[in-house]
Write a protein that holds these residues in place. Structure first.
Motif, PDB file in Angstrom:
ATOM      1  N   MET A 147       0.837  -1.205   0.000  1.00  0.00           N
ATOM      2  CA  MET A 147       0.000   0.000   0.000  1.00  0.00           C
ATOM      3  C   MET A 147       0.869   1.252   0.000  1.00  0.00           C
ATOM      4  SD  MET A 147      -2.973   1.051   2.749  1.00  0.00           S
ATOM      5  CE  MET A 147      -1.846   1.000   4.153  1.00  0.00           C
ATOM      6  N   THR A 148       1.957   1.232   0.788  1.00  0.00           N
ATOM      7  CA  THR A 148       2.864   2.369   0.837  1.00  0.00           C
ATOM      8  C   THR A 148       3.586   2.546  -0.483  1.00  0.00           C
ATOM      9  OG1 THR A 148       3.171   1.946   3.209  1.00  0.00           O
ATOM     10  CG2 THR A 148       4.767   3.397   2.136  1.00  0.00           C
ATOM     11  N   GLY A 149       4.015   1.439  -1.085  1.00  0.00           N
ATOM     12  CA  GLY A 149       4.677   1.514  -2.388  1.00  0.00           C
ATOM     13  C   GLY A 149       3.774   2.058  -3.475  1.00  0.00           C
ATOM     14  N   MET A 150       2.487   1.746  -3.396  1.00  0.00           N
ATOM     15  CA  MET A 150       1.537   2.287  -4.363  1.00  0.00           C
ATOM     16  C   MET A 150       1.309   3.778  -4.126  1.00  0.00           C
ATOM     17  SD  MET A 150      -1.242  -0.777  -5.014  1.00  0.00           S
ATOM     18  CE  MET A 150      -1.314  -1.452  -3.367  1.00  0.00           C
ATOM     19  N   ALA A 151       1.298   4.180  -2.847  1.00  0.00           N
ATOM     20  CA  ALA A 151       1.168   5.604  -2.538  1.00  0.00           C
ATOM     21  C   ALA A 151       2.378   6.378  -3.044  1.00  0.00           C
ATOM     22  CB  ALA A 151       1.016   5.794  -1.028  1.00  0.00           C
ATOM     23  N   ALA A 152       3.556   5.785  -2.913  1.00  0.00           N
ATOM     24  CA  ALA A 152       4.778   6.426  -3.417  1.00  0.00           C
ATOM     25  C   ALA A 152       4.728   6.570  -4.927  1.00  0.00           C
ATOM     26  CB  ALA A 152       5.996   5.610  -2.995  1.00  0.00           C
ATOM     27  N   ALA A 194       6.102   1.309  -6.413  1.00  0.00           N
ATOM     28  CA  ALA A 194       7.508   1.688  -6.292  1.00  0.00           C
ATOM     29  C   ALA A 194       8.098   1.052  -5.051  1.00  0.00           C
ATOM     30  CB  ALA A 194       7.664   3.208  -6.216  1.00  0.00           C
ATOM     31  N   HIS A 195       9.347   0.627  -5.138  1.00  0.00           N
ATOM     32  CA  HIS A 195      10.064   0.138  -3.965  1.00  0.00           C
ATOM     33  C   HIS A 195      10.409   1.321  -3.074  1.00  0.00           C
ATOM     34  CE1 HIS A 195      11.459  -3.890  -5.900  1.00  0.00           C
ATOM     35  NE2 HIS A 195      10.391  -4.058  -5.146  1.00  0.00           N
ATOM     36  N   SER A 196       9.925   1.313  -1.861  1.00  0.00           N
ATOM     37  CA  SER A 196      10.098   2.491  -1.008  1.00  0.00           C
ATOM     38  C   SER A 196      10.197   2.185   0.474  1.00  0.00           C
ATOM     39  CB  SER A 196       8.915   3.457  -1.217  1.00  0.00           C
ATOM     40  OG  SER A 196       7.686   2.807  -0.907  1.00  0.00           O
ATOM     41  N   THR A 197      10.149   0.920   0.877  1.00  0.00           N
ATOM     42  CA  THR A 197      10.038   0.614   2.305  1.00  0.00           C
ATOM     43  C   THR A 197      11.219  -0.163   2.876  1.00  0.00           C
ATOM     44  OG1 THR A 197       8.791  -1.418   1.857  1.00  0.00           O
ATOM     45  CG2 THR A 197       7.519   0.608   2.151  1.00  0.00           C
ATOM     46  N   ALA A 198      12.294  -0.349   2.101  1.00  0.00           N
ATOM     47  CA  ALA A 198      13.445  -1.122   2.596  1.00  0.00           C
ATOM     48  C   ALA A 198      14.765  -0.434   2.262  1.00  0.00           C
ATOM     49  CB  ALA A 198      13.411  -2.536   2.033  1.00  0.00           C
ATOM     50  N   PRO A 199      14.968   0.818   2.658  1.00  0.00           N
ATOM     51  CA  PRO A 199      16.190   1.528   2.266  1.00  0.00           C
ATOM     52  C   PRO A 199      17.454   1.009   2.930  1.00  0.00           C
ATOM     53  CG  PRO A 199      14.929   2.832   3.828  1.00  0.00           C
ATOM     54  CD  PRO A 199      14.065   1.670   3.450  1.00  0.00           C
TER      55      PRO A 199
END
Length: 528
Positions: free
Chosen positions: A270-275, A371-376
């Motif tokens: 869900m967070t990746g889709m928001a990004a 988008a990949h956004s939750t594992a920096p």
């Protein structure tokens, strides 16, 4: 060579941990000679990491006194009063995400904190250059090759319990059906209250004594899974491969995904889709894309389902059908392995203005842009996505240095991902070969889950030679089937023929630990 999830449980097929460690040492030495990253970091990178961590400690002291880490546009709000928790494997220390979930009058509020790696790893710094060389953390059976020095990834930047840490905090508002109705993003200081582990959380839920926030996670996850189905998204229910320790012995094992892990994954998705939505609207960013499966491949899969006696009803879309499959059923397992071939073509698509957006922005398996956004802490591209999203959320132009880096990332991620994937597969193959070496001569029952071969070969013979081969019945590739053994549940390719979902008895003929791998043959062939 076996290459899918296996289980070699002690005492049958277990391996001394020291033997595996020595084999992995040799593999890493060989890989390093070919340019693969090593566990160790250069001295200047370690020094830079120590300096970055020390600076963070100074900022933490300032936050405690003033309630913010920085002044101006880069200020981190003080969110240490929010009782965030993390949810990961029990042994994890590189904690990228923490969550706080609550019920609201009209739905839910999800606050998702992501480790603020950009605060430690500045663009075009020594740390940035090393991270670009590595691309991602590589997970091996007895160790890992981290993306960043552990001073950062398992220390100052990790969202460890009771540690004040900087984070990007997504604030997502959902209605009662799980639809996202509002999104905001900012920087804050957070302090996780608990480090929760998947297995313990699932055990608590199953026992009727679940953690309150995890019960809410389960509820929200179910709603988001329903949304995925409505979008036509598809998830494969195939267990993961894992290496388990048993005293001084190790073995490879099936690891089924727990329901709470699925729910947790839905928050990340869900967070990746928001990004992705934020970057598309802002006109700059990098998406994770995947094209839809070609119609001919989907048609072939539909025919395979019918042949296995698991017909795909016209009333169900692709994702809904996959959700009916259970890998414990051999026929379903065969279908899931076939379905995996449809999930191909994943790539990164960077754009610095709206005209560069890909024609199809969707990730087909999710049925939405993503988008990949939750594992920096573990994946390079996420750091750039978070920075880009932050500028969009503030209504700012993406800075030139960041915009210049975006187009470089697809090739970096493809190259480093290929190296990481190859190294992980080779390491697991080493464990498998070493374990199987003690089982040579044994006979096993199996189920056929894939079949290849029998096609005309495209060699360099003359046309006349090819015609002669065809007259003789030659010129075709040998038929092979992939067999899922029952005990131990190892997957292997065998030169034999049979129907998908059918049974086949095979014998482990030989194992070349240092090279070619394991050779299984049909019992009839070995008997002759």
């Amino acid at each position: 060579m076996p290459h899918r999830p296996v289980s070699l449980r002690a005492p049958k097929g277990s391996v001394a941990a020291s033997e595996i460690a020595a084999a992995i040492d040799g593999l890493l030495a060989e890989a390093a000679a070919d340019g693969a990253p090593s566990v160790e970091f250069p001295a200047e990178v370690l020094a830079a990491a120590e300096a970055a961590a020390s600076a963070a400690e100074v900022l933490a002291a300032a936050e405690a006194a003033a309630g913010a880490w920085r002044e101006g546009a880069d200020a981190h709000e003080d969110a240490t009063d929010v009782p965030f928790v993390t949810l990961d494997p029990a042994s994890s220390t590189d904690l990228d995400q923490a969550m706080h979930l609550e019920r609201t009058e009209d739905g839910y509020r999800v606050r998702y904190a992501i480790a603020d790696v950009p605060l430690f790893v500045a663009l075009d710094s020594v740390l940035d250059a090393e991270a670009r060389r590595r691309g991602e953390t590589v997970y091996l059976p007895d160790r890992r090759i981290p993306l960043h020095p552990t001073t950062i990834s398992e220390g100052a930047a990790s969202l460890l319990p009771d540690q004040a840490a900087p984070a990007f905090v997504w604030d997502l508002r959902l209605d009662g059906s799980g639809t996202v109705t509002g999104t905001s993003l900012g920087r804050a200081v957070v302090r996780s209250r608990e480090k929760l582990a998947y297995e313990a959380v699932q055990d608590g839920i199953d026992a009727g004594d679940g953690h309150p926030m995890m019960l809410l996670l389960q509820e929200i996850g179910a709603l988001r899974t329903r949304k995925e189905a409505e979008r036509g998204g598809a998830s494969l229910n195939i267990p993961e491969q894992d290496v388990e320790a048993d005293g001084d012995r190790v073995h490879l094992a099936w690891r089924s995904i727990l329901p709470i892990e699925d729910a947790n994954a839905q928050i990340s998705l869900m967070t990746g889709m928001a990004a992705a939505d934020l970057m598309i609207r802002g006109g700059a960013g990098i998406l994770r894309t995947m094209p839809p499966a070609p119609e001919e491949n989907v048609g072939r899969f539909r025919r395979q389902a019918a042949a296995l006696g698991v017909p795909w009803s016209e009333a169900l879309d692709y994702g809904a059908f996959l959700r009916t499959l259970d890998w414990h059923d051999p026929r379903h397992l065969a279908l899931l392995n076939q379905a995996a071939s449809l999930f191909r073509g994943a790539a990164y698509a960077a754009f610095t203005h709206a005209g560069e957006l890909p024609e199809d922005t969707e990730q087909a398996a999710l049925g939405a842009p993503y988008a990949h956004s939750t594992a920096p802490l573990r994946r390079l591209v996420d750091r750039f996505v978070l920075l880009t999203c932050l500028h969009h959320a503030r209504g700012e132009e993406v800075p030139p240095a960041l915009a210049a880096a975006l187009p470089q990332l697809p090739e970096i991620m493809q190259t480093t991902g290929s190296v990481a994937g190859s190294l992980e597969r080779r390491a697991l193959d080493l464990v498998e070969r070493t374990a199987l070496a003690g089982l040579v001569g044994e006979t096993f029952e199996g189920t056929i889950i894939d079949r290849r071969g029998g096609e005309k070969t495209d060699d360099e013979k003359t046309d006349d030679a090819k015609k002669d081969d065809e007259k003789k019945g030659g010129g075709t590739s040998p038929v092979r089937v992939e067999v899922q053994l029952l005990d131990p549940p190892v997957t292997a390719w065998v030169e034999a023929d049979g129907e998908l979902g059918g049974s086949l008895r095979v014998r482990l003929e030989s194992v070349d630990v240092a090279g070619a791998g394991a050779r299984f043959v049909p019992v009839e062939e070995s008997a002759s």
